[in-house]
Design a protein around this motif. Structure first.
Motif, PDB file in Angstrom:
ATOM      1  N   GLN A  30      44.574   0.404   9.227  1.00 33.71           N
ATOM      2  CA  GLN A  30      44.574  -0.697  10.052  1.00 33.71           C
ATOM      3  C   GLN A  30      43.621  -1.825   9.699  1.00 33.71           C
ATOM      4  OE1 GLN A  30      43.362   0.118  14.092  1.00 33.71           O
ATOM      5  NE2 GLN A  30      43.959  -1.897  15.165  1.00 33.71           N
ATOM      6  N   ARG A  69      44.511  -5.703   8.455  1.00 37.67           N
ATOM      7  CA  ARG A  69      44.056  -6.753   9.124  1.00 37.67           C
ATOM      8  C   ARG A  69      43.377  -7.731   7.792  1.00 37.67           C
ATOM      9  NH1 ARG A  69      40.665  -4.492  11.531  1.00 37.67           N
ATOM     10  NH2 ARG A  69      41.604  -3.849  13.531  1.00 37.67           N
ATOM     11  N   GLU A  96      44.374 -11.578   7.203  1.00 35.52           N
ATOM     12  CA  GLU A  96      43.564 -12.570   7.163  1.00 35.52           C
ATOM     13  C   GLU A  96      43.645 -13.331   5.698  1.00 35.52           C
ATOM     14  OE1 GLU A  96      39.702 -10.832   7.948  1.00 35.52           O
ATOM     15  OE2 GLU A  96      40.224 -10.546  10.006  1.00 35.52           O
TER      16      GLU A  96
END
Length: 210
Positions: A58, A62, A66
């Motif tokens: 995860q 992420r 980004e």
């Protein structure tokens, strides 16, 4: 005469049924408890490893998201800055062409003596329209609303000055055009500096993360 009991070396087996149940079961739990503890330990370790792996995946997703967003933002920022730099030159070109037209009209006024008889040269008018078109194309590409408003004011005031029916009206409109030109260039420059500062800060953050 009494008969003595004869023993053949055999003893009767203990009657387990006669013993309490708690005594028999106590020996069984001696190996059950360690096995259960071992199974529980493996289960807890498996759960912990799966949770850690899920969190790691995860976190990586992420981070990738980004990075993609940062890349898109940087591309947009670079495109906006490039358009603003080109627009800055186009605005200066447009204003210079309009200034030359205004000067030519003043020269013609000195010759003819009557403002109504002054006509703009076709070549000068063509230069104004060409630079105006170039500026308008770039204006529609940028996102800075304040800059667009100032450019609209500049175009309106330059047009009003060049189409004025008297010298007094032309000069008044030209003064306002001077102010609009200065304000437009100031806003464009401020927006370019802001984008450059943002890019510099983002570069510093990226270097710190590495």
């Amino acid at each position: 005469m009494e008969w003595a009991p004869v023993s053949f070396g055999l003893e009767a087996a203990p009657n387990l049924c006669a013993q309490p149940a708690s005594v028999v079961c106590t020996d069984d739990w001696k190996w059950v408890i360690p096995v259960l503890a071992l199974i529980l330990g493996f289960a807890l370790r498996w759960v912990q490893e799966n949770l850690s792996e899920g969190k790691r995946q995860q976190s990586q997703r992420r981070l990738r998201q980004e990075l993609r967003l940062d890349h898109v933002r940087m591309q947009r920022s670079d495109a906006e800055r490039a358009n603003l730099l080109a627009l800055q030159q186009a605005v200066a070109k447009y204003y210079l062409s309009a200034s030359e037209a205004h000067g030519a009209m003043l020269d013609a006024l000195g010759i003819n003596g009557v403002w109504a008889r002054v006509r703009m040269d076709h070549a000068v008018n063509g230069a104004i329209q060409s630079s105006k078109a170039e500026m308008t194309v770039l204006q529609y590409r940028i996102h800075a609303a304040k800059v667009c408003i100032r450019l609209d004011d500049l175009i309106d005031e330059v047009t009003a000055a060049l189409k004025a029916e008297s010298l007094e009206v032309a000069e008044e409109n030209w003064k306002r055009a001077d102010i609009s030109f200065a304000n437009a260039q100031r806003l464009i420059g401020a927006e370019i500096r802001r984008l450059e500062d943002d890019a510099g800060q983002q570069a510093e953050l990226d270097s710190e993360q590495k």
